[in-house]
Design a protein around this motif. Structure first.
Motif, PDB file in Angstrom:
ATOM      1  N   ASP A 281       9.680  -0.602 -11.467  1.00  0.00           N
ATOM      2  CA  ASP A 281      10.715  -1.609 -11.727  1.00  0.00           C
ATOM      3  C   ASP A 281      10.556  -2.822 -10.812  1.00  0.00           C
ATOM      4  OD1 ASP A 281      11.748   0.083 -13.613  1.00  0.00           O
ATOM      5  OD2 ASP A 281      13.533   0.640 -12.453  1.00  0.00           O
ATOM      6  N   LEU A 282      10.123  -2.580  -9.595  1.00  0.00           N
ATOM      7  CA  LEU A 282       9.975  -3.661  -8.620  1.00  0.00           C
ATOM      8  C   LEU A 282       8.698  -4.465  -8.831  1.00  0.00           C
ATOM      9  CD1 LEU A 282      11.157  -1.720  -5.453  1.00  0.00           C
ATOM     10  CD2 LEU A 282      12.396  -3.565  -6.600  1.00  0.00           C
ATOM     11  N   GLY A 283       7.809  -3.953  -9.657  1.00  0.00           N
ATOM     12  CA  GLY A 283       6.561  -4.669  -9.945  1.00  0.00           C
ATOM     13  C   GLY A 283       5.491  -4.483  -8.899  1.00  0.00           C
ATOM     14  N   ASN A 284       5.609  -3.441  -8.078  1.00  0.00           N
ATOM     15  CA  ASN A 284       4.567  -3.172  -7.083  1.00  0.00           C
ATOM     16  C   ASN A 284       3.316  -2.640  -7.781  1.00  0.00           C
ATOM     17  OD1 ASN A 284       4.300  -2.931  -3.973  1.00  0.00           O
ATOM     18  ND2 ASN A 284       3.396  -1.018  -4.691  1.00  0.00           N
ATOM     19  N   PRO A 285       2.125  -2.942  -7.276  1.00  0.00           N
ATOM     20  CA  PRO A 285       0.915  -2.343  -7.848  1.00  0.00           C
ATOM     21  C   PRO A 285       0.994  -0.819  -7.842  1.00  0.00           C
ATOM     22  CG  PRO A 285       0.334  -4.087  -6.322  1.00  0.00           C
ATOM     23  CD  PRO A 285       1.809  -3.875  -6.178  1.00  0.00           C
ATOM     24  N   THR A 286       0.275  -0.192  -8.730  1.00  0.00           N
ATOM     25  CA  THR A 286       0.283   1.270  -8.823  1.00  0.00           C
ATOM     26  C   THR A 286      -1.097   1.879  -8.628  1.00  0.00           C
ATOM     27  OG1 THR A 286       0.073   1.109 -11.226  1.00  0.00           O
ATOM     28  CG2 THR A 286       2.306   1.320 -10.323  1.00  0.00           C
ATOM     29  N   THR A 287      -2.109   1.057  -8.338  1.00  0.00           N
ATOM     30  CA  THR A 287      -3.461   1.568  -8.087  1.00  0.00           C
ATOM     31  C   THR A 287      -4.032   0.922  -6.836  1.00  0.00           C
ATOM     32  OG1 THR A 287      -4.675  -0.138  -9.319  1.00  0.00           O
ATOM     33  CG2 THR A 287      -3.823   1.733 -10.588  1.00  0.00           C
ATOM     34  N   ILE A 288      -4.974   1.621  -6.208  1.00  0.00           N
ATOM     35  CA  ILE A 288      -5.655   1.019  -5.061  1.00  0.00           C
ATOM     36  C   ILE A 288      -6.708   0.019  -5.533  1.00  0.00           C
ATOM     37  CG2 ILE A 288      -5.185   2.985  -3.567  1.00  0.00           C
ATOM     38  CD1 ILE A 288      -8.144   3.797  -3.884  1.00  0.00           C
ATOM     39  N   SER A 289      -7.101   0.092  -6.800  1.00  0.00           N
ATOM     40  CA  SER A 289      -8.004  -0.930  -7.347  1.00  0.00           C
ATOM     41  C   SER A 289      -7.351  -2.295  -7.257  1.00  0.00           C
ATOM     42  CB  SER A 289      -8.359  -0.609  -8.797  1.00  0.00           C
ATOM     43  OG  SER A 289      -8.958   0.663  -8.913  1.00  0.00           O
ATOM     44  N   GLY A 290      -6.039  -2.324  -7.480  1.00  0.00           N
ATOM     45  CA  GLY A 290      -5.312  -3.586  -7.376  1.00  0.00           C
ATOM     46  C   GLY A 290      -5.255  -4.142  -5.972  1.00  0.00           C
TER      47      GLY A 290
ATOM     48  N   SER B 239      -7.724   9.312  -7.589  1.00  0.00           N
ATOM     49  CA  SER B 239      -6.753   9.359  -8.674  1.00  0.00           C
ATOM     50  C   SER B 239      -6.015   8.046  -8.860  1.00  0.00           C
ATOM     51  CB  SER B 239      -5.731  10.483  -8.410  1.00  0.00           C
ATOM     52  OG  SER B 239      -4.849  10.140  -7.351  1.00  0.00           O
ATOM     53  N   LEU B 240      -6.127   7.166  -7.864  1.00  0.00           N
ATOM     54  CA  LEU B 240      -5.419   5.888  -7.904  1.00  0.00           C
ATOM     55  C   LEU B 240      -6.340   4.709  -8.185  1.00  0.00           C
ATOM     56  CD1 LEU B 240      -3.027   6.609  -4.919  1.00  0.00           C
ATOM     57  CD2 LEU B 240      -2.432   6.528  -7.333  1.00  0.00           C
ATOM     58  N   LEU B 241      -7.530   4.989  -8.669  1.00  0.00           N
ATOM     59  CA  LEU B 241      -8.432   3.935  -9.126  1.00  0.00           C
ATOM     60  C   LEU B 241      -8.170   3.641 -10.592  1.00  0.00           C
ATOM     61  CD1 LEU B 241     -11.704   5.279  -7.483  1.00  0.00           C
ATOM     62  CD2 LEU B 241     -10.548   3.151  -6.850  1.00  0.00           C
ATOM     63  N   ASP B 242      -8.377   2.410 -11.020  1.00  0.00           N
ATOM     64  CA  ASP B 242      -8.237   2.062 -12.428  1.00  0.00           C
ATOM     65  C   ASP B 242      -9.244   2.831 -13.269  1.00  0.00           C
ATOM     66  OD1 ASP B 242      -6.189   0.326 -11.999  1.00  0.00           O
ATOM     67  OD2 ASP B 242      -7.465  -1.456 -11.866  1.00  0.00           O
TER      68      ASP B 242
ATOM     69  N   ALA C 103       0.830  -1.206   0.000  1.00  0.00           N
ATOM     70  CA  ALA C 103       0.000   0.000   0.000  1.00  0.00           C
ATOM     71  C   ALA C 103       0.865   1.258   0.000  1.00  0.00           C
ATOM     72  CB  ALA C 103      -0.928  -0.003   1.209  1.00  0.00           C
ATOM     73  N   ASN C 104       1.926   1.268   0.788  1.00  0.00           N
ATOM     74  CA  ASN C 104       2.832   2.415   0.789  1.00  0.00           C
ATOM     75  C   ASN C 104       3.428   2.636  -0.597  1.00  0.00           C
ATOM     76  OD1 ASN C 104       2.549   3.163   3.460  1.00  0.00           O
ATOM     77  ND2 ASN C 104       4.329   2.032   4.173  1.00  0.00           N
ATOM     78  N   GLY C 105       3.799   1.537  -1.266  1.00  0.00           N
ATOM     79  CA  GLY C 105       4.374   1.659  -2.594  1.00  0.00           C
ATOM     80  C   GLY C 105       3.420   2.274  -3.601  1.00  0.00           C
TER      81      GLY C 105
END
Length: 384
Positions: free
Chosen positions: A333-342, A381-384, A279-281
């Motif tokens: 690069d690390l492959g962390n999710p980028t949305t809170i939808s994820g 802003s972080l939703l898909d 979540a922090n990421g």
């Protein structure tokens, strides 16, 4: 202005550092240890690395392995009862943030039974007695719980996490051994590494930051920026550097606070069981962008720590954008999710998340004041 810094009495670092534990227990006069850990670490024999040393030294111990991720109040209360029944006189926390935080709460409640409900420990707890002595052995390079005065517990009945801040909870000794972290899966190394980076960056720009805390946080950012990618892929030297960097970050943020990233991450963990570091990421770069104009020259320092060419001389607005992009690039690069939808959140969840973030104790340290409406916009802003 008077400033306060609180750290462990003693800390050991380096591969194989757990070997000091039996002698330290004996030297300090402890007779029986209560080991707080989780079932996965027991099953994978990570906890055994510590208990085998106790066995060899003839030191009595019991293992409490019922800790779960995002530990609930009930986990703490069960641990308190088990500790009292055990006859132990020292706690050993073996694990990542969940066992460390559970162990702190157990130690505090045993020493201060008037807080047995656990909820009353939220915020700056008014305890009177130091925790049962704790020796903290982290198994992830991220939370730095082994050197902080904070812990986080989940109130499942009310669907929320709460932060407890108490100088009485700090472990008397930390043993930061990168070999205890080596077998963690890549996803966990990524998540905890991003947690450490968030601690360092939020601690660097938080309202409570000052010269001494800045030293710790800026060094931690520099080391994490250079080591996290390789550490995630299992490089031993990089893991050793990450183990130290996350501890250094903890020395700082524990004493000066955090900000909106943590305020927003806590409800994601409480409502959707999102791993805290993941979540922090998701949140770190977007919140950095939100805060940019309230951070003075500090993003220039962050960009330089990430190795951005020309960071020292470029226009401040460009340096700020470069710092945000450096963090976003590392996260991708690390492959962390980028949305809170994820993480499981939907548009319908945003109002509840925003109110919870606004109410979180970490929100007060953010360099830019954030309203409920600001949190709504950030989450949306972080939703898909």
């Amino acid at each position: 202005m008077v400033q306060r810094m609180i750290w462990n009495q003693t800390a050991y670092f380096g591969a194989g550092a757990i070997s000091v534990i039996p002698d330290e227990l004996t030297r300090r006069g402890f007779t029986k240890a209560f080991v707080v850990t989780d079932a996965v670490l027991v099953e994978t024999a990570v906890t055994t690395k510590v208990t085998a040393l106790l066995d060899e030294a003839g030191i009595a111990f019991e293992v409490y392995q019922d800790v779960v991720p995002n530990p609930p109040i009930e986990n703490v209360q069960a641990g308190v009862a088990a500790f009292r029944d055990s006859g132990a006189d020292v706690l050993i926390a073996v694990g990542g943030g969940s066992p460390q935080d559970t162990c702190k709460a157990i130690g505090i409640v045993v020493a201060n039974p008037e807080f047995a409900d656990v909820r009353s420990l939220e915020g700056v707890a008014d305890t009177t007695n130091p925790s049962v002595p704790i020796i903290a052995v982290p198994t992830t390079a991220g939370t730095a719980s082994e050197t902080t005065i904070n812990y986080v517990i989940t109130d499942t009945e009310r669907g929320r996490k709460f932060v407890c801040v108490d100088p009485h909870d700090i472990p008397i000794m930390a043993v930061v051994d990168s070999e205890m972290m080596a077998t963690a899966p890549r996803a966990l190394k990524v998540a905890t590494g991003l947690d450490a980076l968030t601690h360092a960056i939020e601690g660097y720009v938080t309202q409570g930051a000052w010269e001494l805390s800045d030293l710790f946080h800026l060094k931690a950012i520099q080391v994490i920026a250079g080591a996290l990618r390789a550490a995630a892929d299992g490089d031993p030297e990089a893991m050793d550097r990450m183990a130290l960097a996350q501890y250094i970050a903890g020395m700082g943020y524990s004493n000066v606070g955090l900000g909106a990233v943590h305020a927003m991450a806590h409800p994601l963990g409480a409502l959707f069981h999102a791993p805290h570091g993941v979540a922090n990421g998701v949140l770190l770069a977007p919140v950095m962008a939100f805060n940019a104009e309230a951070t003075g020259e500090k993003y220039r320092d962050i960009a330089a720590a990430f190795g951005v060419e020309g960071a020292a001389t470029m226009e401040l607005a460009d340096a700020r954008r470069a710092a945000v992009e450096a963090v976003a690039s590392l996260t991708r690069d690390l492959g962390n999710p980028t949305t809170i939808s994820g993480l499981g959140a939907t548009a319908e969840d945003v109002p509840v998340l925003a109110q919870a973030a606004f109410d979180d104790v970490c929100a007060g340290g953010n360099p830019r004041e954030a309203s409920v409406e600001d949190f709504v916009e950030l989450y949306a802003s972080l939703l898909d």
